[in-house]
Design a protein around this motif. Structure first.
Motif, mmCIF file in Angstrom:
data_model
loop_
_atom_site.group_PDB
_atom_site.id
_atom_site.type_symbol
_atom_site.label_atom_id
_atom_site.label_comp_id
_atom_site.label_asym_id
_atom_site.label_seq_id
_atom_site.Cartn_x
_atom_site.Cartn_y
_atom_site.Cartn_z
ATOM 1 N N LEU A 117 -17.184 52.301 -8.076
ATOM 2 C CA LEU A 117 -16.323 53.389 -7.609
ATOM 3 C C LEU A 117 -15.018 52.866 -7.014
ATOM 4 N N PHE A 118 -15.092 51.794 -6.240
ATOM 5 C CA PHE A 118 -13.892 51.232 -5.624
ATOM 6 C C PHE A 118 -12.908 50.744 -6.685
ATOM 7 N N VAL A 119 -13.419 50.037 -7.681
ATOM 8 C CA VAL A 119 -12.550 49.546 -8.749
ATOM 9 C C VAL A 119 -11.993 50.715 -9.560
ATOM 10 N N ALA A 120 -12.821 51.734 -9.799
ATOM 11 C CA ALA A 120 -12.341 52.911 -10.537
ATOM 12 C C ALA A 120 -11.224 53.622 -9.782
ATOM 13 N N VAL A 121 -11.375 53.768 -8.482
ATOM 14 C CA VAL A 121 -10.326 54.402 -7.674
ATOM 15 C C VAL A 121 -9.054 53.557 -7.709
ATOM 16 N N PHE A 122 -9.196 52.256 -7.627
ATOM 17 C CA PHE A 122 -8.044 51.360 -7.698
ATOM 18 C C PHE A 122 -7.344 51.499 -9.047
ATOM 19 N N LEU A 123 -8.133 51.540 -10.119
ATOM 20 C CA LEU A 123 -7.554 51.677 -11.455
ATOM 21 C C LEU A 123 -6.836 53.011 -11.617
ATOM 22 N N LEU A 124 -7.418 54.076 -11.078
ATOM 23 C CA LEU A 124 -6.762 55.386 -11.160
ATOM 24 C C LEU A 124 -5.478 55.424 -10.345
ATOM 25 N N PHE A 180 -7.238 41.891 -18.066
ATOM 26 C CA PHE A 180 -7.904 40.699 -18.590
ATOM 27 C C PHE A 180 -8.309 39.742 -17.473
ATOM 28 N N SER A 181 -7.480 39.596 -16.469
ATOM 29 C CA SER A 181 -7.845 38.707 -15.365
ATOM 30 C C SER A 181 -8.971 39.309 -14.530
ATOM 31 N N LEU A 182 -8.980 40.626 -14.364
ATOM 32 C CA LEU A 182 -10.075 41.307 -13.663
ATOM 33 C C LEU A 182 -11.389 41.068 -14.391
ATOM 34 N N LEU A 183 -11.376 41.236 -15.699
ATOM 35 C CA LEU A 183 -12.581 41.016 -16.494
ATOM 36 C C LEU A 183 -13.035 39.562 -16.441
ATOM 37 N N ALA A 184 -12.109 38.638 -16.628
ATOM 38 C CA ALA A 184 -12.462 37.215 -16.613
ATOM 39 C C ALA A 184 -13.000 36.794 -15.251
ATOM 40 N N GLY A 214 -5.525 41.315 -10.010
ATOM 41 C CA GLY A 214 -6.859 41.474 -10.596
ATOM 42 C C GLY A 214 -7.878 40.540 -9.981
ATOM 43 N N VAL A 215 -7.506 39.279 -9.828
ATOM 44 C CA VAL A 215 -8.426 38.309 -9.240
ATOM 45 C C VAL A 215 -8.657 38.614 -7.759
ATOM 46 N N ALA A 216 -7.619 39.016 -7.052
ATOM 47 C CA ALA A 216 -7.779 39.370 -5.637
ATOM 48 C C ALA A 216 -8.727 40.560 -5.471
ATOM 49 N N LEU A 217 -8.636 41.527 -6.369
ATOM 50 C CA LEU A 217 -9.535 42.675 -6.314
ATOM 51 C C LEU A 217 -10.983 42.246 -6.519
ATOM 52 N N VAL A 218 -11.204 41.369 -7.480
ATOM 53 C CA VAL A 218 -12.566 40.864 -7.727
ATOM 54 C C VAL A 218 -13.079 40.096 -6.517
ATOM 55 N N LEU A 219 -12.253 39.213 -5.966
ATOM 56 C CA LEU A 219 -12.684 38.426 -4.808
ATOM 57 C C LEU A 219 -13.004 39.325 -3.619
ATOM 58 N N GLN A 250 -33.211 45.802 -1.700
ATOM 59 C CA GLN A 250 -33.023 46.219 -3.090
ATOM 60 C C GLN A 250 -32.205 47.501 -3.183
ATOM 61 N N MET A 251 -32.484 48.457 -2.311
ATOM 62 C CA MET A 251 -31.730 49.703 -2.331
ATOM 63 C C MET A 251 -30.256 49.454 -1.997
ATOM 64 N N MET A 252 -30.000 48.569 -1.054
ATOM 65 C CA MET A 252 -28.623 48.263 -0.686
ATOM 66 C C MET A 252 -27.904 47.562 -1.833
ATOM 67 N N GLY A 253 -28.603 46.720 -2.566
ATOM 68 C CA GLY A 253 -27.991 46.073 -3.725
ATOM 69 C C GLY A 253 -27.560 47.092 -4.767
ATOM 70 N N LEU A 254 -28.398 48.067 -5.031
ATOM 71 C CA LEU A 254 -28.042 49.114 -5.993
ATOM 72 C C LEU A 254 -26.900 49.978 -5.466
ATOM 73 N N LEU A 255 -26.925 50.283 -4.183
ATOM 74 C CA LEU A 255 -25.851 51.074 -3.585
ATOM 75 C C LEU A 255 -24.521 50.319 -3.636
ATOM 76 N N LEU A 256 -24.554 49.042 -3.326
ATOM 77 C CA LEU A 256 -23.330 48.238 -3.374
ATOM 78 C C LEU A 256 -22.779 48.139 -4.787
ATOM 79 N N TYR A 257 -23.662 48.073 -5.765
ATOM 80 C CA TYR A 257 -23.203 48.038 -7.160
ATOM 81 C C TYR A 257 -22.443 49.322 -7.488
ATOM 82 N N ALA A 258 -22.981 50.459 -7.085
ATOM 83 C CA ALA A 258 -22.308 51.740 -7.326
ATOM 84 C C ALA A 258 -20.974 51.816 -6.574
#
Length: 145
Positions: free
Chosen positions: A81-88, A103-107, A42-47, A69-77
């Protein structure tokens, strides 16, 4: 990477690593080896996600400031998506404890964001180049219509 960019990166990285180590220890005590592995994943994924996004955003700001600003919004999306794909991909895994992972991912995410926000508030980054402003003022001072 500029020096203030490296400082901002380290100000977010170090507290996240500390929380990751604590999460791994707590998860190992609660859920055993699989819990510790889940916390580390979880922590490695966040890092990975947050660190890569910060580097990409800094490079974009340097090369294409109009797209910042546009790149910041794109990176957020893309992060979501990357975390969602990993979770799936790992939703039914038995490689690690999924609760410790979650819990470690969230923290780690909350600590990274808080540390990054604090780093930006403490950084003294000028948004106006004083030398360029002074040169412009000197250039226009002699020309009166």
């Amino acid at each position: 990477m500029q020096s203030h960019d490296a400082r901002l990166f380290l100000r977010a990285l170090v507290p996240t690593l500390v929380v990751g180590a604590l999460a791994a220890v707590v998860s190992a005590l609660v859920a055993g080896g699989k819990g510790a592995l889940g916390a580390v994943v979880g922590v490695a994924l966040v890092l990975f996600v947050m660190g890569l996004s910060l580097v990409v955003l800094q490079q974009t700001a340097k090369k294409y400031p109009g797209l910042f600003q546009m790149m910041g919004l794109l990176l957020y999306a893309v992060q979501i998506l990357f975390v969602a794909v990993f979770l799936l991909a790992f939703k039914d895994t038995s490689l690690f404890d999924t609760k410790a992972f979650a819990f470690s991912l969230l923290a780690a995410t909350l600590v990274w964001i808080a540390a990054q926000a604090r780093g930006y508030m403490k950084a003294k980054i000028l948004y106006v180049d004083p030398e360029a402003a002074e040169a412009k003022r000197a250039e226009t001072a002699g020309s009166t219509p």
